[in-house]
Design an enzyme around this catalytic site. Structure first.
Site, PDB file in Angstrom:
ATOM      1  N   GLU A 137       0.879  -1.299   0.039  1.00 14.64           N
ATOM      2  CA  GLU A 137       0.077  -0.049   0.091  1.00 14.64           C
ATOM      3  C   GLU A 137       0.918   1.282   0.147  1.00 14.64           C
ATOM      4  O   GLU A 137       1.915   1.147   0.808  1.00 14.64           O
ATOM      5  CB  GLU A 137      -0.836   0.023   1.235  1.00 14.64           C
ATOM      6  CG  GLU A 137      -1.882   0.976   1.295  1.00 14.64           C
ATOM      7  CD  GLU A 137      -3.166   0.959   2.284  1.00 14.64           C
ATOM      8  OE1 GLU A 137      -2.610   0.818   3.373  1.00 14.64           O
ATOM      9  OE2 GLU A 137      -4.286   1.447   1.964  1.00 14.64           O
ATOM     10  N   MET A 274       0.325  -2.879   8.689  1.00 12.00           N
ATOM     11  CA  MET A 274      -0.417  -3.211   7.404  1.00 12.00           C
ATOM     12  C   MET A 274      -1.201  -4.411   7.466  1.00 12.00           C
ATOM     13  O   MET A 274      -0.764  -5.393   7.902  1.00 12.00           O
ATOM     14  CB  MET A 274       0.811  -3.125   6.376  1.00 12.00           C
ATOM     15  CG  MET A 274       0.193  -3.253   5.122  1.00 12.00           C
ATOM     16  SD  MET A 274      -0.984  -1.918   4.382  1.00 12.00           S
ATOM     17  CE  MET A 274      -1.847  -2.570   3.345  1.00 12.00           C
ATOM     18  N   GLU A 309      -5.797  -3.198  12.752  1.00 10.99           N
ATOM     19  CA  GLU A 309      -5.344  -3.853  11.352  1.00 10.99           C
ATOM     20  C   GLU A 309      -6.565  -5.048  11.302  1.00 10.99           C
ATOM     21  O   GLU A 309      -7.044  -5.256  10.249  1.00 10.99           O
ATOM     22  CB  GLU A 309      -3.878  -4.210  11.618  1.00 10.99           C
ATOM     23  CG  GLU A 309      -3.072  -3.420  11.832  1.00 10.99           C
ATOM     24  CD  GLU A 309      -3.006  -2.227  10.771  1.00 10.99           C
ATOM     25  OE1 GLU A 309      -3.557  -2.574   9.756  1.00 10.99           O
ATOM     26  OE2 GLU A 309      -2.627  -1.121  11.233  1.00 10.99           O
TER      27      GLU A 309
HETATM   28 ZN   LIG Z   1      -5.267   1.408   8.618  1.00 11.89          ZN
END
Ligand SMILES: [Zn+2]
Length: 859
Positions: A137, A274, A309
């Protein structure tokens, strides 16, 4: 083919749509390279004679298309570096239908912490080991393999990792089998994933340890993957993750969408964590922890991030924004859910009270002319990178909280459940969510939220009792820190769910009203003695009262919730930034509240306000300010003592740390500094069982009063700390040393291998914020700008630059503006412009308030 439109040059055409990737990667950790093959099943929707895929920093050897009956079409590949694409020119046009695109490629495991990159750690014997880790990302999957790298090109992934024998290999889904290749390596094949976006694909390869599985109530196996020797730091995160996964499966009403969950501690990691489906990556300090030596905020941060997350597994991974302008909803919602989950996991932490600090940070940015609407156009990859800011996360979460409180939690949840159910495995735009909540609630959700999402800034609600207390008049206007007069945007109005707390004769009642126009008057059933707006603190607006009305609130403070008292300080401080209140007003309010305040968050806000006053106060009046601080905080240290009492709640322990830190730094309390140093000596002697909150405060106090030999000790402790949290305390406090020589050493150190690139921005930001040496740090940075740029991950540059807000003399501010005019940060243009405007605000505060504050302190 359909060319991308000139206005949107970064989007791929929709004439070729992927459905499945068969991807094999062979990383060579010693050489820091990788080779790969990808076969992508695509549907061609109209005849095409070229295919565009995203690719960056890859060498592509070959490409060919294979049709359903074995037809082969060879492609000639050229790279478009600017747009990060491979253009595959086909010898024959492709007919519509199902094709397979085969591409062979090679790449380098880079050191920039994006794409497929290299991370290292040194073991106890001093031997360095290398891992290969991915961070896709926003738009970095294209650096790991050629792909259709846009979030709405969802596809399934079948990943194979071929690695040297003995290495751990992890990806998004469960391992199906491990074969030995003819040359003695091991080929790890993973199950096919659910349909998902390329930015969620993950690979981790290296000499790592893996914990035993912990099976959740919902039957999901969870493991922590970590550098060897750190297994004892994993149980806390495993427990939090197991709780969160079950909590979210219940809250969303849909089981976890993956087949397993690995939480991976990565030594070098640009972000916090992430949300790769099934393979969530973290920086070590947010996953590995010892609850006996960690402070409550350190534990809370870890639980927050794990919960954040895991909320994404549903909101983000299962249902995904159609394009990057929708990233705010993804991140705002995960941030909102993180609070909800942490609050359920550890109710004693009072997470929605401590969220006040995050809301303040969002207010500060959003009060600037350089703010932006929460939802904001995104065209280039740099635009997408620029979206990961406070407005996306904290303001976004705050407006969701406001909506949830306005509708009621159950109604809100029903709307979200309907949304997830309707859009699972698909992509959405923001209005899809409002429509779902609108139909489940019957409220005008879209109209209310549009006013918060599509315009920047936030309202100031002025509150006045009228008709001898029989009516309340509410008026809204846009709040600004600087330049209050001005643009068309000042006419902005919001649909504000206002909750009032009204006191009369010892009773307190709540009133709710949707303030939809610029003003409204509410008749009360009986005359009120006092009125507070933003009851429970959940609204994203500031309140303003007349002097007498504010004095009445201070007098009745025992009838207010901690978050409401927090709001009093916060709103007055904001009024100082806007030139509507004075620094002595803030000092007086802090002194009035401090008398009997016992809440952690309120004290954190008071301490921050006093720390800010210390930045602006003339040098000659610093002692007087410190004396005032001691007058406020000393009685609380006397009340709390230095040692926790049995069964003390964690917020009280943390309050002790906050009070000690305030006294030992801003309060310049010599006795506290001496005692903090003695306590820190016990830490050095290996004494265990000391209270983490006090130890952490002592580290900051020793730094703030530290000598050259203290700095030697800090550097040694930073490197040898038994937990990531303790290492971080020493590392970040390096910037607080009082001596110029020490600061020079810290600046040099920050650019050596002693500080990982993931942490450099935080170290340098803290030095920039050093009250007495920020100017040295600035001069150093400007002279070493190329080296700083080279070392920091791209996203970190603007985090470091945040420290310039402290350089609030006119001459320095001018230098800073001129420098960034010559050295822009294209990946964070908006955020940088906010830092620079905040700096101008601070210069204005200093000019207006310094002498006034000095005079008030001398009387
Ligand atoms: Zn986030």
């Amino acid at each position: 083919m359909s060319p991308a439109t000139p206005s949107d040059p970064y989007r791929l055409p929709r004439s070729v749509v992927p459905s499945h990737y068969n991807l094999t990667l062979e990383p060579d950790l010693d050489a820091a390279t990788f080779a790969g093959n990808v076969s992508i099943d695509v549907e061609v929707t109209e005849p095409v004679d070229e295919i565009l895929v995203n690719a960056a920093d890859l060498d592509i050897a070959s490409a060919r298309l294979v049709g359903p009956n074995g037809t082969e079409v060879t492609g000639i590949v050229t790279l478009d570096l600017e747009r990060e694409r491979a253009i595959i020119d086909l010898e024959d046009a492709l007919a519509p239908g199902a094709w397979r695109l085969d591409i062979g490629f090679t790449g380098v495991l880079n050191d920039k912490l994006v794409g497929f990159y290299r991370s290292t750690y040194v073991d106890d014997d001093g031997i360095s080991h290398t891992l290969a880790v991915s961070q896709m990302e926003s738009t970095h999957a294209r650096r790991a393999f050629p792909c259709f790298d846009e979030p709405d090109f969802k596809a399934t992934f079948g990943v194979t990792l071929v690695v040297a024998e003995g290495l751990t290999a992890i990806s998004n889904s469960a391992t199906i089998d491990v074969d030995t290749t003819p040359d003695g390596r091991q080929s790890h094949r993973f199950a096919t994933t659910m349909p998902m976006s390329t930015y969620l694909v993950a690979f981790v390869v290296g000499p790592l340890e893996v914990t035993e599985e912990r099976i959740t109530a919902g039957g999901v196996p969870i493991r922590v993957v970590h550098p060897p020797g750190k297994g004892h730091l994993t149980p806390y995160a495993l427990d939090a993750a197991a709780f969160a996964l079950d909590y979210f499966a219940d809250w969303f009403g849909i089981p976890y969408p993956g087949d397993k969950l690995d939480l991976v501690a990565v030594p070098d990691f640009a972000f916090g964590a992430m949300e790769n489906l099934g393979c969530v990556t973290f920086r070590e300090v947010l996953l590995l922890i010892d609850p006996d030596t960690a402070t409550q905020p350190e534990l809370e941060r870890l639980v927050d991030v794990v919960a954040h997350e895991l909320a994404h597994m549903w909101f983000g991974d299962l249902v995904t924004m159609g394009w990057w302008e929708g990233i705010w909803l993804n991140e705002a919602f995960a941030t909102f859910m993180e609070m909800l989950c942490t609050d359920a996991y550890r109710p004693q932490w009072q997470r929605w009270v401590s969220f006040g600090l995050s809301r303040t940070a969002a207010f500060d940015v959003d009060a600037l002319a350089a703010t932006r609407p929460i939802e904001f156009p995104v065209i280039s990859p740099e635009d997408a990178e620029g979206m990961f800011d406070l407005l996306t996360y904290e303001k976004g979460a705050a407006v969701l909280r406001m909506l949830e409180q306005y509708l009621g939690p159950d109604v809100f949840k029903a709307g979200i459940q309907a949304y997830i159910e309707a859009h699972q495995y698909g992509n959405t735009k923001t209005t899809d969510l409002w429509d779902a909540i609108e139909s489940s609630s019957g409220e005008p959700v879209r109209r209310i939220m549009d006013s918060w999402i599509y315009q920047g800034g936030f309202p100031l609600v002025s509150v006045a009792l009228e008709r001898d207390g029989a009516a309340v008049r509410l008026t809204q206007q846009r709040f600004r820190s600087l330049d209050p007069a001005g643009s068309d945007e000042d006419a902005s109005l919001w649909a504000i769910p206002v909750t009032l707390k009204i006191g009369r004769g010892g009773d307190v009642v709540d009133e709710r009203v949707l303030l939809d126009g610029d003003t409204t008057t509410l008749s009360l059933s009986a005359p009120a003695d006092w009125v507070l707006a933003n009851a429970d603190g959940s609204g994203f607006y500031r309140a303003r009262y007349g002097d007498a009305a504010r004095a009445a609130l201070v007098e009745h403070r025992a009838e207010l919730l901690p978050i409401e008292r927090y709001g009093l300080v916060d709103d007055v401080w904001a009024a100082v930034l806007a030139g509507e209140a004075t620094a002595p007003d803030v000092l007086a309010l802090c002194e009035a509240l401090a008398v009997d305040e016992e809440d952690l968050s309120v004290w954190q806000r008071i301490a921050a306000a006093l720390g800010s006053l210390d930045r602006y106060v003339p040098d000659g009046s610093r002692d007087a300010l410190a004396a005032a601080v001691r007058g406020m905080a000393r009685p609380h240290l006397d009340r709390l003592g230095w040692e926790p009492v049995a069964d003390e709640d964690e917020r009280t322990s943390q309050l002790r740390g906050t009070i000690i830190r305030l006294l030992g730094t801003t309060g310049a309390d010599a006795a506290v500094a001496t005692q903090a140093r003695a306590l820190h000596d016990q830490v050095l002697d290996g004494t265990t069982g000391l209270d983490p909150a006090v130890v952490s405060a002592a580290v900051d106090i020793v730094a703030a009063t530290g000598t050259a030999s203290d700095l030697d000790m800090f550097i040694e402790r930073m490197e040898s700390a038994p937990t990531p949290q303790e290492g971080q305390r020493y590392q970040y406090a390096l910037g607080d040393f009082p001596g110029a020589d020490e600061i020079d050493r810290v600046l040099d150190l920050a650019l050596t291998d002693a500080v990982r690139s993931q942490n450099v921005a935080f170290v340098l930001r803290r030095v920039l914020l050093n009250r007495d040496h920020g100017d040295r740090a600035w001069a150093y940075l400007t002279h070493n700008w190329a080296a700083v740029n080279d070392k920091l991950p791209s996203m970190s540059m603007v985090r470091m630059a945040e420290g310039v807000r402290g350089l609030s003399t006119p001459a320095l501010a001018h230098e800073v503006e001129a420098f960034f005019a010559e050295h822009p940060l294209p990946q964070a243009t908006k955020t940088l412009s906010q830092h620079l405007e905040a700096l101008r605000v601070n210069v204005g505060v200093r000019e207006r308030e310094a002498d006034r504050l000095g005079a008030a302190l001398e009387t």
